[in-house]
Design an enzyme around this catalytic site. Structure first.
Site, mmCIF file in Angstrom:
data_model
loop_
_atom_site.group_PDB
_atom_site.id
_atom_site.type_symbol
_atom_site.label_atom_id
_atom_site.label_comp_id
_atom_site.label_asym_id
_atom_site.label_seq_id
_atom_site.Cartn_x
_atom_site.Cartn_y
_atom_site.Cartn_z
ATOM 1 N N ASN A 66 -5.181 12.104 -0.077
ATOM 2 C CA ASN A 66 -4.653 11.363 1.173
ATOM 3 C C ASN A 66 -5.041 10.926 2.067
ATOM 4 O O ASN A 66 -6.613 11.336 1.913
ATOM 5 C CB ASN A 66 -3.590 12.579 2.174
ATOM 6 C CG ASN A 66 -2.427 11.320 2.692
ATOM 7 O OD1 ASN A 66 -1.971 10.387 2.149
ATOM 8 N ND2 ASN A 66 -2.131 12.097 3.853
ATOM 9 N N LYS A 67 -4.525 9.831 3.084
ATOM 10 C CA LYS A 67 -5.508 9.021 3.972
ATOM 11 C C LYS A 67 -7.047 9.982 4.689
ATOM 12 O O LYS A 67 -6.576 11.337 5.546
ATOM 13 C CB LYS A 67 -4.538 8.090 4.947
ATOM 14 C CG LYS A 67 -4.790 7.588 5.725
ATOM 15 C CD LYS A 67 -5.671 6.934 5.313
ATOM 16 C CE LYS A 67 -5.442 5.458 4.515
ATOM 17 N NZ LYS A 67 -6.275 5.326 3.638
ATOM 18 N N ARG A 99 -7.797 -0.160 -6.867
ATOM 19 C CA ARG A 99 -7.928 0.552 -6.199
ATOM 20 C C ARG A 99 -7.912 1.685 -6.570
ATOM 21 O O ARG A 99 -7.147 1.671 -8.106
ATOM 22 C CB ARG A 99 -6.645 0.770 -4.478
ATOM 23 C CG ARG A 99 -7.137 -0.127 -3.827
ATOM 24 C CD ARG A 99 -5.874 0.216 -2.569
ATOM 25 N NE ARG A 99 -6.170 1.043 -2.093
ATOM 26 C CZ ARG A 99 -5.912 1.103 -1.360
ATOM 27 N NH1 ARG A 99 -4.673 0.978 -0.764
ATOM 28 N NH2 ARG A 99 -6.556 2.225 0.387
ATOM 29 N N GLN A 106 -2.417 2.087 10.020
ATOM 30 C CA GLN A 106 -1.303 2.778 9.439
ATOM 31 C C GLN A 106 -0.007 3.943 10.057
ATOM 32 O O GLN A 106 1.148 3.175 10.374
ATOM 33 C CB GLN A 106 -1.634 3.026 7.590
ATOM 34 C CG GLN A 106 -2.139 2.376 6.764
ATOM 35 C CD GLN A 106 -3.786 2.748 6.481
ATOM 36 O OE1 GLN A 106 -4.171 2.850 7.407
ATOM 37 N NE2 GLN A 106 -4.219 2.046 5.302
ATOM 38 N N ASP A 141 -1.807 10.988 -2.454
ATOM 39 C CA ASP A 141 -2.304 9.658 -3.082
ATOM 40 C C ASP A 141 -2.876 9.985 -5.069
ATOM 41 O O ASP A 141 -2.517 9.717 -5.928
ATOM 42 C CB ASP A 141 -3.627 8.862 -3.119
ATOM 43 C CG ASP A 141 -3.140 8.020 -1.467
ATOM 44 O OD1 ASP A 141 -3.418 8.841 -0.664
ATOM 45 O OD2 ASP A 141 -2.887 6.682 -2.100
ATOM 46 N N ARG A 188 0.843 -1.312 -0.453
ATOM 47 C CA ARG A 188 -0.350 -0.204 0.388
ATOM 48 C C ARG A 188 0.869 1.560 -0.209
ATOM 49 O O ARG A 188 2.302 1.391 0.459
ATOM 50 C CB ARG A 188 -0.698 0.036 1.089
ATOM 51 C CG ARG A 188 -0.811 -0.548 2.640
ATOM 52 C CD ARG A 188 -0.035 0.483 3.216
ATOM 53 N NE ARG A 188 0.318 1.776 3.430
ATOM 54 C CZ ARG A 188 1.324 2.375 3.901
ATOM 55 N NH1 ARG A 188 2.216 2.197 3.762
ATOM 56 N NH2 ARG A 188 0.749 4.053 3.793
ATOM 57 N N GLY A 189 0.317 2.773 -0.492
ATOM 58 C CA GLY A 189 0.710 3.642 -0.639
ATOM 59 C C GLY A 189 1.180 4.108 -1.627
ATOM 60 O O GLY A 189 1.526 2.892 -2.648
ATOM 61 N N ALA A 190 0.923 5.302 -2.467
ATOM 62 C CA ALA A 190 1.064 5.453 -3.881
ATOM 63 C C ALA A 190 1.815 4.870 -4.284
ATOM 64 O O ALA A 190 1.752 4.030 -5.165
ATOM 65 C CB ALA A 190 0.577 6.302 -3.927
HETATM 66 O O1 MRU Z 1 -4.433 3.368 2.282
HETATM 67 P P1 MRU Z 1 -3.005 3.335 1.939
HETATM 68 O O2 MRU Z 1 -2.596 2.462 2.949
HETATM 69 O O3 MRU Z 1 -3.146 2.937 0.466
HETATM 70 O O4 MRU Z 1 -3.232 5.099 1.895
HETATM 71 C C1 MRU Z 1 -1.738 5.043 2.531
HETATM 72 C C2 MRU Z 1 -1.841 7.036 2.356
HETATM 73 O O5 MRU Z 1 -2.921 8.044 2.444
HETATM 74 C C3 MRU Z 1 -0.036 7.462 1.484
HETATM 75 O O6 MRU Z 1 -0.243 8.603 3.138
HETATM 76 C C4 MRU Z 1 0.280 7.909 0.556
HETATM 77 O O7 MRU Z 1 -0.020 6.745 -0.046
HETATM 78 C C5 MRU Z 1 1.439 8.497 0.448
HETATM 79 S S1 MRU Z 1 2.067 7.086 0.423
HETATM 80 C C6 MRU Z 1 4.334 7.954 -0.693
#
Ligand code: MRU
Length: 367
Positions: free
Chosen positions: A267-268, A109, A216, A257, A62-64
């Site tokens: 973002n999250k 996603r 997270q 994201d 996970r994470g963009a």
């Molecule tokens: O749902 P996730 O854990 O994939 O969400 C991740 C985030 O929101 C991060 O802050 C974002 O992807 C930036 S990662 C460098």
């Protein structure tokens, strides 16, 4: 200065010394299974695009940026069966498999644009190999996936160096979710800023929001920062505003994201609330993200698709029931922070400030 531990969020495992197409034939994608952290540090192997799709969907990866890298390798896994037998695929068969795999992985996603950016890059690379045979296109795709992976490693370090210029010795910083090494090839975006500041010899302290509902911040950021020797304190999301009011936070750094053309940032979930609190208390709020996270086809953040996840993540987050059966639950995974609340966007080419459509366009076109 401190030594960073590199634990390879993702890696492509293949026979040593193999040619690019042999690497594809014998290769597998290996990931740290992030659903198991912090209790267990385990790797999982993806052998098919379906494995990659599931790993993305269930947040094993996970994470963009990390999602984008996984998807690029997923395309390689999608063409692998074409090379399993004695017969070589035609160019048409190979291009069709690339399209089909990319379309499938794109459904995993919806919010992180890096997923679509990486898939588009893989498709473009295949299409660019104009008169090439299937085997040459396959080799080019393998190289492209590795390039996307390697570039991310490098650009995170550049983001870190640019962001560290905004951090003073002694600063206390706050972050939300995980935008660290685990969310990228290595090093991270927002957490990369902290690592770079530390490498410059600045003493920093970090508050990590736990980041409801999937934690997270607690499971990944607190773990990752502690592993790298950063003084980290975990707080519940609801505590951040109070800390800002008490003047205990010097700046906020988060990842992204997807960033629309006007600078609105998805973002999250919970990021928007942090940004509102930061503005109310005069605390600078920075976003750290590579150019691959910008989506200039969207004029503003209202057009960013926001993933809604399974209500069970809130009802029975980590196995134990915490809400009544049958109760209505709303579970958007991301929110959008308007550009006017963002002090600057730290990219691999420098800091975009003020965050306006004109400045973003000027910055991206000039670089
Ligand atoms: O749902 P996730 O854990 O994939 O969400 C991740 C985030 O929101 C991060 O802050 C974002 O992807 C930036 S990662 C460098």
């Amino acid at each position: 200065m401190s030594d960073r531990i590199s634990y390879e969020t993702l890696s492509w495992e293949s026979p040593a010394g193999a040619s690019a197409v042999d690497e594809l034939r014998g290769g597998r994608l290996t990931l740290i299974d992030q659903t198991r952290l912090p209790a267990e540090f385990l790797r999982m192997t993806c052998e098919t695009p379906e494995d990659v799709w599931r790993a993305i969907k269930r947040l094993s990866v996970r994470g963009a940026p990390a999602i984008g890298i996984a998807a690029a390798y997923g395309v390689c896994l999608g063409i692998q069966p074409l090379f399993a037998g004695a017969d070589r695929p035609t160019r048409g068969e190979l291009l069709a498999a690339v399209e089909k795999t990319a379309a499938y992985l794109a459904t995993s996603r919806p919010t992180a644009v890096n997923l679509f950016w990486a898939l588009d890059r893989m498709k473009a690379r295949a299409a660019a190999e104009k008169d090439a045979a299937a085997e040459e296109i396959a080799a080019a795709l393998m190289t492209e996936a590795k390039t996307i992976h390697d570039e991310d490693r490098e650009l995170c370090r550049r983001i870190g160096r640019h962001g560290a210029g905004l951090v003073k010795d002694g600063d206390v910083l706050l972050t939300h979710c995980n935008a660290g090494a685990l969310a990228t090839a290595d090093y991270g975006t927002a957490l990369g800023v902290f690592y770079a500041a530390q490498e410059e010899g600045k003493k920093i302290r970090v508050y990590a929001d736990e980041t409801r509902p999937l934690l997270q911040g607690a499971r990944l950021t607190a773990w990752e920062l502690a592993v790298h020797g950063i003084d980290v304190t975990l707080i519940c999301d609801s505590m951040a505003a109070m800390l800002m009011r008490q003047k205990k936070i010097d700046a906020v750094f988060v990842g992204a994201d997807r960033i629309a053309a006007n600078g609105d940032v998805a973002n999250k979930i919970g990021t928007y609330g942090v940004a509102v609190s930061a503005r109310a208390h005069g605390v600078p709020f920075y976003v750290a993200a590579p150019f691959s996270t910008f989506d200039l086809t969207l004029s503003d953040g209202s057009q960013i698709p926001i993933e809604e996840r399974d209500p069970e993540e809130i009802r029975r987050g980590f196995g134990r029931q915490t809400a009544p059966d049958g109760i209505k639950i709303y579970n958007p995974a991301f929110d959008v922070t308007p550009a006017e609340l963002i002090s600057g966007i730290v990219t691999e080419k420098g800091v975009i400030a003020p965050v306006t459509a004109d400045e973003i366009r000027r910055f991206i076109q000039n670089e």
